[in-house]
Design a protein around this motif. Sequence first.
Motif, mmCIF file in Angstrom:
data_model
loop_
_atom_site.group_PDB
_atom_site.id
_atom_site.type_symbol
_atom_site.label_atom_id
_atom_site.label_comp_id
_atom_site.label_asym_id
_atom_site.label_seq_id
_atom_site.Cartn_x
_atom_site.Cartn_y
_atom_site.Cartn_z
ATOM 1 N N GLY A 48 0.768 24.160 22.877
ATOM 2 C CA GLY A 48 -0.487 25.054 22.176
ATOM 3 C C GLY A 48 -0.367 26.331 22.053
ATOM 4 O O GLY A 48 0.969 26.606 22.169
ATOM 5 N N ALA A 65 2.923 28.730 23.458
ATOM 6 C CA ALA A 65 3.874 27.875 24.100
ATOM 7 C C ALA A 65 5.015 28.230 23.426
ATOM 8 O O ALA A 65 5.037 28.494 22.293
ATOM 9 C CB ALA A 65 3.380 26.426 23.950
ATOM 10 N N PHE A 66 6.177 28.040 23.921
ATOM 11 C CA PHE A 66 7.537 28.216 23.506
ATOM 12 C C PHE A 66 7.883 27.016 22.684
ATOM 13 O O PHE A 66 7.944 27.003 21.598
ATOM 14 C CB PHE A 66 8.552 28.584 25.002
ATOM 15 N N ILE A 67 8.226 25.973 23.509
ATOM 16 C CA ILE A 67 9.426 24.842 22.931
ATOM 17 C C ILE A 67 8.350 23.861 21.966
ATOM 18 O O ILE A 67 8.939 23.358 20.869
ATOM 19 C CB ILE A 67 10.136 23.983 23.949
ATOM 20 N N SER A 80 -2.977 20.996 24.447
ATOM 21 C CA SER A 80 -3.080 22.016 25.917
ATOM 22 C C SER A 80 -3.907 21.289 26.907
ATOM 23 O O SER A 80 -4.625 20.348 26.671
ATOM 24 C CB SER A 80 -3.868 23.339 25.391
ATOM 25 N N THR A 114 5.405 19.396 27.361
ATOM 26 C CA THR A 114 4.509 20.168 28.379
ATOM 27 C C THR A 114 5.634 20.565 29.459
ATOM 28 O O THR A 114 6.557 19.988 29.480
ATOM 29 C CB THR A 114 3.615 19.118 28.936
ATOM 30 N N ASN A 117 7.434 20.578 32.996
ATOM 31 C CA ASN A 117 7.972 19.323 33.921
ATOM 32 C C ASN A 117 7.240 18.113 34.481
ATOM 33 O O ASN A 117 7.599 17.130 34.421
ATOM 34 C CB ASN A 117 9.302 19.436 34.634
ATOM 35 N N HIS A 140 5.564 15.390 32.320
ATOM 36 C CA HIS A 140 6.390 14.236 31.389
ATOM 37 C C HIS A 140 6.334 13.040 31.709
ATOM 38 O O HIS A 140 6.325 12.025 30.834
ATOM 39 C CB HIS A 140 7.959 14.664 31.405
ATOM 40 N N ASP A 186 10.941 16.164 26.280
ATOM 41 C CA ASP A 186 11.850 17.722 26.740
ATOM 42 C C ASP A 186 12.349 17.447 28.251
ATOM 43 O O ASP A 186 11.930 16.768 28.958
ATOM 44 C CB ASP A 186 11.286 19.162 26.257
ATOM 45 N N LYS A 187 13.234 18.072 28.578
ATOM 46 C CA LYS A 187 14.129 17.983 29.649
ATOM 47 C C LYS A 187 13.542 19.333 30.645
ATOM 48 O O LYS A 187 12.728 20.051 30.187
ATOM 49 C CB LYS A 187 15.497 18.446 29.604
ATOM 50 N N THR A 199 15.418 15.696 24.912
ATOM 51 C CA THR A 199 15.963 16.818 24.127
ATOM 52 C C THR A 199 16.751 17.668 24.847
ATOM 53 O O THR A 199 16.555 18.887 24.957
ATOM 54 C CB THR A 199 15.075 17.365 23.156
ATOM 55 N N ASN A 207 18.902 19.428 23.688
ATOM 56 C CA ASN A 207 19.236 19.755 22.465
ATOM 57 C C ASN A 207 20.739 20.222 22.019
ATOM 58 O O ASN A 207 21.193 20.187 20.963
ATOM 59 C CB ASN A 207 18.615 20.786 21.886
ATOM 60 N N GLN A 250 5.432 31.000 30.869
ATOM 61 C CA GLN A 250 6.845 30.283 30.948
ATOM 62 C C GLN A 250 7.450 30.568 32.173
ATOM 63 O O GLN A 250 8.100 29.618 33.039
ATOM 64 C CB GLN A 250 7.928 30.728 29.869
ATOM 65 N N TRP A 269 5.074 28.730 35.580
ATOM 66 C CA TRP A 269 5.275 27.450 35.980
ATOM 67 C C TRP A 269 6.595 26.824 36.266
ATOM 68 O O TRP A 269 6.856 26.004 36.965
ATOM 69 C CB TRP A 269 4.608 26.507 34.995
ATOM 70 N N ARG A 270 7.601 27.760 35.753
ATOM 71 C CA ARG A 270 9.010 27.436 36.197
ATOM 72 C C ARG A 270 9.223 27.660 37.546
ATOM 73 O O ARG A 270 10.477 27.319 38.165
ATOM 74 C CB ARG A 270 10.053 28.073 35.147
ATOM 75 N N TYR A 296 20.765 26.802 16.778
ATOM 76 C CA TYR A 296 19.768 26.026 17.685
ATOM 77 C C TYR A 296 18.876 24.901 16.883
ATOM 78 O O TYR A 296 18.621 23.931 17.514
ATOM 79 C CB TYR A 296 19.070 26.879 18.405
HETATM 80 N N1 LIG Z 1 15.362 21.860 25.156
HETATM 81 C C1 LIG Z 1 15.353 23.267 25.418
HETATM 82 O O1 LIG Z 1 16.174 24.116 25.097
HETATM 83 C C2 LIG Z 1 13.913 23.649 26.131
HETATM 84 C C3 LIG Z 1 13.745 25.106 25.929
HETATM 85 C C4 LIG Z 1 12.346 25.380 26.485
HETATM 86 C C5 LIG Z 1 11.657 24.483 27.285
HETATM 87 N N2 LIG Z 1 11.904 23.325 27.174
HETATM 88 C C6 LIG Z 1 11.181 22.399 28.179
HETATM 89 O O2 LIG Z 1 10.185 22.253 27.439
HETATM 90 C C7 LIG Z 1 8.997 21.929 28.168
HETATM 91 C C8 LIG Z 1 7.749 23.187 28.106
HETATM 92 O O3 LIG Z 1 8.443 24.231 28.278
HETATM 93 P P1 LIG Z 1 7.737 25.789 27.505
HETATM 94 O O4 LIG Z 1 8.844 26.477 27.783
HETATM 95 O O5 LIG Z 1 7.370 25.102 25.843
HETATM 96 O O6 LIG Z 1 6.445 25.927 28.294
HETATM 97 P P2 LIG Z 1 5.185 26.492 27.759
HETATM 98 O O7 LIG Z 1 4.491 27.098 29.169
HETATM 99 O O8 LIG Z 1 5.426 27.493 26.835
HETATM 100 O O9 LIG Z 1 4.303 25.428 27.036
HETATM 101 C C9 LIG Z 1 3.657 24.291 27.563
HETATM 102 C C10 LIG Z 1 2.645 23.884 26.833
HETATM 103 O O10 LIG Z 1 2.200 22.613 27.489
HETATM 104 C C11 LIG Z 1 0.737 22.644 27.437
HETATM 105 N N3 LIG Z 1 0.201 21.781 28.490
HETATM 106 C C12 LIG Z 1 0.432 22.134 30.105
HETATM 107 N N4 LIG Z 1 -0.191 20.811 30.585
HETATM 108 C C13 LIG Z 1 -0.525 20.105 29.624
HETATM 109 C C14 LIG Z 1 -1.345 18.945 29.597
HETATM 110 N N5 LIG Z 1 -1.753 18.423 30.822
HETATM 111 N N6 LIG Z 1 -1.689 18.310 28.459
HETATM 112 C C15 LIG Z 1 -1.345 18.900 27.043
HETATM 113 N N7 LIG Z 1 -0.718 19.930 27.196
HETATM 114 C C16 LIG Z 1 -0.620 20.472 28.470
HETATM 115 C C17 LIG Z 1 0.333 24.146 27.918
HETATM 116 O O11 LIG Z 1 -1.010 24.456 27.395
HETATM 117 C C18 LIG Z 1 1.274 24.953 26.971
HETATM 118 O O12 LIG Z 1 0.846 24.864 25.627
HETATM 119 C C19 LIG Z 1 9.483 22.154 29.707
HETATM 120 O O13 LIG Z 1 9.734 20.807 30.128
HETATM 121 C C20 LIG Z 1 10.693 22.884 29.484
HETATM 122 O O14 LIG Z 1 11.740 22.480 30.477
HETATM 123 C C21 LIG Z 1 13.040 22.790 26.784
#
Ligand SMILES: NC(=O)c1ccc[n+]([C@@H]2O[C@H](COP(=O)([O-])OP(=O)(O)OC[C@H]3O[C@@H](n4cnc5c(N)ncnc54)[C@H](O)[C@@H]3O)[C@@H](O)[C@H]2O)c1
Length: 378
Positions: free
Chosen positions: A15, A18-20, A42, A89, A91, A94, A111-112, A138, A140, A185, A188-189, A325
Motif C-alpha cells: 500500500g 510500502a517498500f517492496i 493495506s 506484507t 512477515n 505471510h 516475499d521472505k 522471492t 531475489n 519499515q 515492524w522489523r 536488483y
Molecule cells: N526480497 C527483498 O529483497 C525484500 C526487500 C524488502 C522487504 N522484503 C519483505 O517484504 C515484506 C514487506 O516488507 P516491506 O519493507 O515492503 O514492508 P512495508 O511496511 O513497507 O509494507 C508492508 C505493506 O503491507 C501492508 N499490510 C500490512 N498488513 C496487511 C494486511 N493484513 N493486509 C494487507 N496489507 C497489509 C502495509 O499496509 C504495507 O502497505 C516483508 O516480508 C519483508 O521481509 C523483501
Amino acid sequence: MTQSGKLRMGMVGGGPGAFIGAVHRLCLAMDGDFDLVAGAFSSDPEKSRLAGEELGLDPARVYPSWQTMVEKESGLPEDQRIQAVSIVTPNHVHHGPTLAFLEHGFHVICDKPLTTSSKLAEAMADAVQNSGRIFALTHNYTGYPMIREARELVRSGQLGAIRKVYAEYLQGWLADKLEDSGQKQAEWRTDPERSGPGGSLGDIGTHAFNLLEHVTGATMDRVLATRTMFVPGRPVDDDAMALFEMSDGSNGSLICSQVCIGRENGLRLRVFGTEGGLEWDQEHPNDLRVHWKNRPTELRRTANPYLSAPALSLGRIPPGHPEGYLEAFANLYRAFARAIRNQEDLEDAFPTVIDGARGVRFIEAVIRSSDQGSWVEL
Ligand SMILES: NC(=O)c1ccc[n+]([C@@H]2O[C@H](COP(=O)([O-])OP(=O)(O)OC[C@H]3O[C@@H](n4cnc5c(N)ncnc54)[C@H](O)[C@@H]3O)[C@@H](O)[C@H]2O)c1
C-alpha cells in the motif's frame, strides 16, 4: 489467461508508502507475463482503496482485507478471477493469506522470510503440496545472472570439492533506534510480533543463508552462533554471527548486521574449493571473480557469451549495460509465470516453500545456539 495472454495477478500488501510492493509491481510487469487486476493493499481499508485508485484498478477488485479478497475473487467466473497472488506484507502476514489463497486454487508468490516459526512453515509446505499450485519465495538474489554462473561453477565440479563458504550481509540503516521515529519499515522489523523471532536474521540473514545453499547445492547441518541487540531496548537481534558446517563437508561463516554504518546493501558470497574459488558482491552484481589454483583470476561479467547457458538465460541486455536488483527480481517472476503455464522444467528456477522453511529453521537454530552457547543442528 486474460485475452492479452497475461496471467491475472492480485496483491496483498504494497500500500501507500510500502517498500517492496512497488518493486514487485515493476517486476511482475517487466516481461509482460502478468496483469495486476486486484488487491488488498493495506490492513487499513481506506489506504487499500487509495492504492487501488492510484494503480487505476477497477474499484470492485480493490478489497478492504485479504480475507474479503479471497472470498470475492473465488466467487468470480474462472476467466475473470485472479490466477495468482503476490504477498508483500510484513512477515506475520505471510502464513494466513498463503494458506487461504492456495486452498482456493490460486498460485502464490510471497516475499521472505517465509514466516515466523517452523511450525507455520511446515503448515505452509504441506499446503503447497496438497494444493498442487505453484509457490515461489522471492529470495531475489538467486535471480542474478552471476549467481547462476557461480552455482554452475560449483555444481559442475569446476571448483573441486568445496571447503570454505563465507556469506556476509551488512547494512547500517538500523544503527540507531529508527523504529522510535515512526519509520514504518523499521517499526515492524524490530517488533517480534510482526517480524518473528529474528530481526536482522529474518530480514537479511535468511537471504545470505538461502544464497549460500542455492550456490553450493549443499545444506547447512549445524551452527555455532551468537546474536546481539546492539541498540538498547531493541527486542530482536540487529546483528548475528554463525559458524556452520555443511552437508558436503565444507564449513564457513555467515554474518549479518544492520548496525554497520556506511554499509548499504552489502551482501557478499565467497566460496572456495580444492581447485578454485569465487567471490560475488551484490553492490557490483555484474561481476564474478573466479580464482584458479594454477591460472590467473578471471573477472566474468553478465551477458557475455562465454558464460554458462543458465547464467546467459538470466541476462537481458548486452554486456556493459548494468543490470541489477529489478532485473534479478523480474527473473523470478518470469520463472514463476513459466511454472504456472507449465512451460518447462523449472528445477531451481526460483526458491520454494522448502527453501523458505529451511530459512526459518536457520533463524531458530541461530537463536537456540546463541542462547545455549553450543553447536545446534538445523
Ligand atoms: N526480497 C527483498 O529483497 C525484500 C526487500 C524488502 C522487504 N522484503 C519483505 O517484504 C515484506 C514487506 O516488507 P516491506 O519493507 O515492503 O514492508 P512495508 O511496511 O513497507 O509494507 C508492508 C505493506 O503491507 C501492508 N499490510 C500490512 N498488513 C496487511 C494486511 N493484513 N493486509 C494487507 N496489507 C497489509 C502495509 O499496509 C504495507 O502497505 C516483508 O516480508 C519483508 O521481509 C523483501
